[in-house]
Design a protein around this motif. Sequence first.
Motif: not given
Length: 313
Positions: A147, A189, A193, A198, A257
Amino acid sequence: MSIQWFPGHMTSARKKAAESMERIDVVIEVLDARLPEASCNPMIRELRVHRQRPCLKILNKADLADPAVTAQWLAHFNAQKGVHAVALSCKKPGDVAKVVGLCRPLAPHRNDRLKPLRMMIMGIPNVGKSTLMNALLKKRVAKVGDEPAVTKTQQVLDLSPTATLIDTPGMMWPKIAYDSDGYMLAASHAIGRNAVIDEAVANFLGDVLLARYPALVAARYKLSVDGLDGPALVEAIARRRGCLLKGGGLDIEKASLILLQEYRDGAIGRVSLESPDSRAAMLLAHAEAEAARLAAKEAAFEADRESDAEREE
């Protein structure tokens, strides 16, 4: 949709970086080789230019990027004053071992125990700064995560008696000027998020991949890409991978995804989302659109003024 992401801790990170810039010799800026300019934080350039600090630009994840496009980016950056650019993978010890040696010519006056070379690693979230830091020190001293914004504080560490290193948190900038940059960053990324949808990011990524690497997309997903756009590609992936909802509808979120993760992992192949030429074309189109917007605004203002004048008569 405009994508913006600037968590609160990044304001303090910028302030701390500005203070540290005064005490370092070389900025090591880590970029994503698949989107080198989009992943280049304008605040970092502003800080280092203000202090007149040279920069080693590392195009990380070069093993995931199109090598021909990467070569174009290296030529582009190496033409800039005070910049030396290299392409490598921070996961490869042999690549990382070259970094300090590449920095030394940028500050030749700092080369002994009395004047150790002082370097600072900078970059946006999730481009591999912590991976580079750990590889340089040959031990885990920085958190590494999938992340963005895992690192939130600076660390100062000794690499050797003649070299020290500062690791900084990933820094975004308050406003991403171009929508395509936001989408490229989200696809790669570098943006949390919570700031993106997405499906919209996957649609954008699909459009780029179909335009630049249709053969790789066709081979990866075993389908004909003729006539497909980004949303249609995501739907095709949903059918091919069996992404279904209860009742038989397509699970577009799951398929989105899949596309995003397989791009991030390099499963589709070695791809670059921008080149110097595509970047220049995007900037030109943006400038022309802005000029047209201002012209239309001025024309509307003039029409309103004439209408008011006619009513007064």
